[in-house]
Structure formats: C-alpha cells, structure tokens
Write a protein that holds these residues in place. Structure first.
Motif, PDB file in Angstrom:
ATOM      1  N   PRO A  44      -3.012  23.168 -26.193  1.00 50.97           N
ATOM      2  CA  PRO A  44      -2.164  23.583 -27.316  1.00 50.97           C
ATOM      3  C   PRO A  44      -0.719  23.139 -27.111  1.00 50.97           C
ATOM      4  O   PRO A  44      -0.213  23.124 -25.987  1.00 50.97           O
ATOM      5  N   ILE A  45      -0.072  22.770 -28.196  1.00 52.68           N
ATOM      6  CA  ILE A  45       1.337  22.374 -28.172  1.00 52.68           C
ATOM      7  C   ILE A  45       2.104  23.348 -29.073  1.00 52.68           C
ATOM      8  O   ILE A  45       1.975  23.310 -30.305  1.00 52.68           O
ATOM      9  N   HIS A  46       2.876  24.243 -28.444  1.00 55.29           N
ATOM     10  CA  HIS A  46       3.669  25.209 -29.204  1.00 55.29           C
ATOM     11  C   HIS A  46       5.013  24.568 -29.532  1.00 55.29           C
ATOM     12  O   HIS A  46       5.820  24.293 -28.645  1.00 55.29           O
ATOM     13  N   VAL A  47       5.249  24.347 -30.810  1.00 54.62           N
ATOM     14  CA  VAL A  47       6.459  23.669 -31.253  1.00 54.62           C
ATOM     15  C   VAL A  47       7.585  24.686 -31.421  1.00 54.62           C
ATOM     16  O   VAL A  47       7.406  25.733 -32.065  1.00 54.62           O
ATOM     17  N   LEU A  48       8.753  24.387 -30.846  1.00 57.78           N
ATOM     18  CA  LEU A  48       9.885  25.300 -30.870  1.00 57.78           C
ATOM     19  C   LEU A  48      10.832  24.966 -32.011  1.00 57.78           C
ATOM     20  O   LEU A  48      11.020  23.791 -32.350  1.00 57.78           O
ATOM     21  N   ALA A  49      11.447  26.027 -32.589  1.00 58.29           N
ATOM     22  CA  ALA A  49      12.455  25.843 -33.630  1.00 58.29           C
ATOM     23  C   ALA A  49      13.815  25.772 -32.954  1.00 58.29           C
ATOM     24  O   ALA A  49      14.323  26.783 -32.446  1.00 58.29           O
ATOM     25  N   ASP A  50      14.407  24.591 -32.899  1.00 54.53           N
ATOM     26  CA  ASP A  50      15.678  24.436 -32.199  1.00 54.53           C
ATOM     27  C   ASP A  50      16.885  24.633 -33.107  1.00 54.53           C
ATOM     28  O   ASP A  50      18.034  24.561 -32.652  1.00 54.53           O
ATOM     29  N   GLY A  51      16.672  24.880 -34.410  1.00 54.09           N
ATOM     30  CA  GLY A  51      17.771  25.149 -35.313  1.00 54.09           C
ATOM     31  C   GLY A  51      18.599  23.942 -35.671  1.00 54.09           C
ATOM     32  O   GLY A  51      19.644  24.074 -36.330  1.00 54.09           O
ATOM     33  N   GLN A  52      18.186  22.764 -35.270  1.00 55.90           N
ATOM     34  CA  GLN A  52      18.933  21.545 -35.570  1.00 55.90           C
ATOM     35  C   GLN A  52      18.233  20.750 -36.668  1.00 55.90           C
ATOM     36  O   GLN A  52      17.005  20.773 -36.775  1.00 55.90           O
TER      37      GLN A  52
END
Length: 521
Positions: free
Chosen positions: A354-362
């Motif tokens: 699994p690849i958990h994609v992060l919200a970096d706010g950019q």
C-alpha cells in the motif's frame, strides 16, 4: 524411395452454389506464418517482462516455423510456437491421410542434428537465440508430434528434435559443448519417435492414428483428435529444464528434423509464455476503485501489486525493489515511507504494497512514484510500474433553479465545481439520485448534500419556480360592405412573447363589424 505418398485430389463442383456455402467451422489446430521469428520468441514464447533475449535467428525453411492455436483440447495448452520438419500447415486437422508432409529435399547440415540422429537427416527447421537468465533454472513446456507414428516406430525413420543449450558451466557433446535438454522426465532418454510411442513410454504417448495404421500396428483405433490435428500421434506435455548461472549469457537451439528420408513431417509445439528466464515476478500500479493509477493527496491512496509469473507457489518469494531516480515524489514526504522489499507468502501468487499518499498542503503539478524491481542482474528492459499523485481538487456545490409550469414533470440537480468523481447525493426527502425529479403546483426548494470521492462535503439548494399561465389576446378591425371581399388584420399580443400580426380573409354579411376578444392559454 521406400515410402510412396499418393495423393488423390477429389473435387466437387456445384454450379452456382460455391458463393452460398457457409464458412467452414474452425476446430483444433490452426497455424499462421505471418509472425516474424523475433515476434515468435519475444511476444509468444517468452514469459514475463524481463526481455533478456537477443540474436534471434530462424533455422531452415520459413514454412517450418510459425504460430499455432487451438491446442487446448488436444494436449492441454492453447497456443504457441510450432517448429516442423516441413510446412506447419500440415499440423492442422483433419488427419485425412495415412502419410502426409512437405518434402523440401534438404539434407541436414546442422552439426547437432547430424550428431544426434540415428540416420541421415533432412529438412531441419527451428529457431535459435541468446538469453540471459535471471534465476538459476530455465524451463519451458512442449509437445512432440509426428506423422511417423505408429507404423514406423522402431525403424530408421526416427524423426528427432533437440533443445541444445550451451554456455557457462555446461559441458556436453554437441556444438559449443551444448547439451540436449529435450529428455523424458525422470530419465536421460531423448524424446523421439522410438523413445515415446505406443510400446515404449506408452503412458507419455497419445495416439491419433487412422484405422489403417492402427490395424497395422495391432493397437486399438482411437479417433479422439482426428478432426483437430493432422499428425498421427504425439507426446503428453513435457517440461524442459536447464540449470544455469544467473546473469550469464547462454545460447539455445530448438530444432526438429526428418530422419531416414524427407517424406513425413514431425513437429514441436512450444507453449506460449512458457520460456521462463527465472525472474518470476511482475509489478503493476493501481488505485482501488479507479481505472487509472492516479492517487490523490489526502484522499485516494495507491498500491503496487507484485505477482509471480510462474505457477510454482511452494516457497515464499522475496521481491527486492528500488524507487527509480526518475520519480518526482519523495519517500516519506509525498507518501508514507515504504521498504525496499516485499514477500509473497507461500501458497499465494501476489502481494500488495500500500502507498499512503500524504497531503503536503502545497500546490504542485502531478508527481510520480516509479518502483523498479531488482534482479541479480539488470533486465535489458527494466521491470517497473508508476503511480501518479495529484493534488486534491477544491470542491464546491452551486445552487440551481428551473422554471416550469404547474404540474409539469421536471428534473433538477446541483452545479458541481471541482472535487473528485464519483459523487454521492442525499436529497432532503432521502433520495440519492444525482437529479431530483417531481412535479409541483407551486414554487419550491430542495436541499441536497453532495460528497465527492475524497469525502469533501458541500450543500446546495435546487429551486423550482412555477410560471404563471401565459396569456395572449388578439384584436383587429376593418369595414366591409355587404357582399364585399376584403382582409381583416389581426394583432396578436402575448405575455413575454411580443406583438405579432396576421391577415385573414373574411366575407362578413353585416355592413361592418368590430372584432375583439381575449384568449387565455
């Protein structure tokens, strides 16, 4: 010649009926000469994504090499590469002749066949190529079939074939110290007419002789595959196996030939995608619920699916991989940190990372994460897969309104800006369709809550405005004498529709008349 092949063509003519005949129903083996030898090896014979083959060459007449299909009901696999000592077309059913084949009349100059054959060899056909194995074992499946069965078993007409492999660590009696890996499993016996037949290794033989041949050999007549394949007999599927050193370069020659004379054909059916170089693994990127491998920050996660390309699930398989330097997404920044290996458990054909994609706010352009499999040596074309990452799209739902007449059926829905499909809807009456449908007698508003695929929620109102019943009036006047013909100009005035006029011909009997009325629509 010791064997005489007599062909008696039988022609039927029916005047005016040929164009009306239905197309023949294709059953059993069908052959095709249209593939290049490179396509036959790389696109048909080779399994997996690691394309470590080169220097591919044809051996013998081009008619002897091609593609076949329709074999699943005969010997257990459907299609692949066919190598023959004649024309591959003779492999097609029905088996309508006691003796058939293509005679090229070409004495063998092949060093391996000449050393291997028990008598003079003719019409050698085959392919050869270099390969670089990834694992320590290379395997493939095949069936040997021949028109020599069964009446020439034990004679000098012992048609043969060989899979001659040469390279590091191999020391055999053939050219370049090659060995022949076309052997009967569990023995050192080479597969040939005289080693697999109705009397020798009979459990590995499938008879397809015509009645005349069966009577001559004193065996029961079996007509199981008479319509499906043209040869008189064949072996069960065998697996050729050779021990190799990973990352070394080896050479293989797959050849078949007539022996004793060039009259009757023999062929080798190589199963599609069975030439296994030992990598044994493939990888694809995916996003659950989506047709495209595109993940969304803080919303849709992705995954890499690692799958074995071999049927052997006995042992767990450790798959090593790296993040390709071409990737623009950063490990631990744009997605949660991932390891550099994964294990496919014993008894399972695949495993998911699994690849958990992060919200970096950019705010960023599309990013990519490419996984590349690590083998003991590099593939000529690396095995890899790419997952793409997009920013989450701002989601907003707008109000809408529609004008209808009282009692008129209508459908209305909100305006959606941005977000990620698919969207779900919840109207105030509990319905979940994308459009609200009804009919009203007075103006009304309907609240709806919309949720996108990322879980973002917004609300809107859909308003239906009831229009008043339109009104119109017509008016006009003129003066006419009794019995006089004339025209009456009518003015048409309609609410919201402007002013129109028309001319009507009238023959009133009174001297004059004023016409005026109101019409409700």
């Amino acid at each position: 010649m010791h064997r005489i092949l007599l062909l008696f063509p039988l022609l039927f003519f029916a005047a005016g009926s040929l164009s009306k005949l239905p197309p023949p129903v294709m059953v059993g083996i069908q052959t095709n000469h249209d593939y290049t030898v490179e396509e036959l090896v790389k696109d048909v014979f080779l399994i997996g994504d690691c394309d470590n083959v080169s220097n591919i060459k044809a051996i013998g007449n081009d008619l002897s090499i091609g593609y076949f299909e329709g074999g699943s009901g005969i010997f257990g696999f459907s299609d692949g590469v066919l190598l023959t000592s004649g024309d591959i077309a003779f492999a097609e059913g029905p088996n309508g002749s006691v003796e058939s084949g293509e005679q090229f009349g070409s004495p063998s100059s092949d060093p391996d066949i000449n050393l291997f054959a028990s008598n003079a060899a003719f019409d050698v056909g085959g392919i050869e190529f270099d390969f670089v194995p990834i694992g320590e074992t290379v395997t493939f499946r095949y069936v040997f079939a021949s028109e020599e069965y069964c009446e020439f078993v034990g004679s000098i007409f012992n048609d043969v074939f060989g899979f001659f492999v040469s390279g590091p660590g191999i020391n055999g009696p053939y050219a370049n110290n090659a060995i022949n890996v076309a052997v009967i499993p569990g023995t050192g016996d080479f597969v040939a007419i005289n080693s697999v037949n109705h009397t020798t290794n009979a459990a590995s033989y499938i008879g397809n002789e015509l009645q005349m041949d069966a009577n001559q050999c004193g065996i029961p007549y079996q007509s199981t595959f008479q319509q499906e394949i043209g040869y008189d007999g064949m072996t069960v599927p065998f697996t050729a196996t050779v021990q190799v050193g990973p990352c070394e370069t080896y050479h293989i020659r797959l050849v078949v030939a007539d022996v004793g004379d060039d009259n009757l054909d023999s062929g080798v059916f190589l199963e599609t995608e069975s030439f296994d170089l030992g990598g044994g693994i493939g990888v694809v990127a995916a996003v659950p619920g989506s047709d495209e491998p595109i993940a969304v920050e803080g919303c849709l996660d992705g995954q890499f699916i690692f799958t074995r390309t071999t049927a052997d699930l006995t042992d767990p398989l450790v798959v090593n991989f790296t993040i390709s330097p071409t990737s623009t997404a950063e490990n631990g920044v744009d997605f949660s940190t991932i390891p550099n290996s994964i294990t496919i458990p014993a008894g399972q054909s695949s495993a998911i990372l699994p690849i958990h994609v992060l919200a970096d706010g950019q705010s960023e352009t599309q990013e990519s994460l490419t996984i590349q499999l690590n083998f003991p040596c590099d593939c000529q074309d690396p095995v890899s897969a790419t997952l793409f990452i997009n920013d989450q799209i701002t989601f907003e739902v707008g109000n809408t309104e529609i004008e209808v007449c009282a009692g008129q059926d209508f459908s209305i829905g909100p305006t959606i800006l941005g977000g990620l499909a698919p969207f779900s809807y919840l109207w105030q009456d509990g319905s979940t369709d994308s459009l609200f449908s009804s009919s009203l007698t007075q103006t009304g508003s309907f609240a709806v809550t919309v949720t996108d695929a990322c879980g973002a929620v917004d609300q809107a109102t859909a308003t239906t405005i009831i229009q008043p019943v339109p009104q119109a009036e017509i008016s006009g006047e003129t003066s006419l004498c009794a019995g006089q013909s004339g025209t009456l100009e009518i003015e048409f005035g309609a609410i919201r529709r402007g002013l129109f006029s028309m001319l009507l011909t009238a023959k009133p009997s009174p001297p004059s008349r004023i016409f005026s009325n109101h019409l409700l629509c």
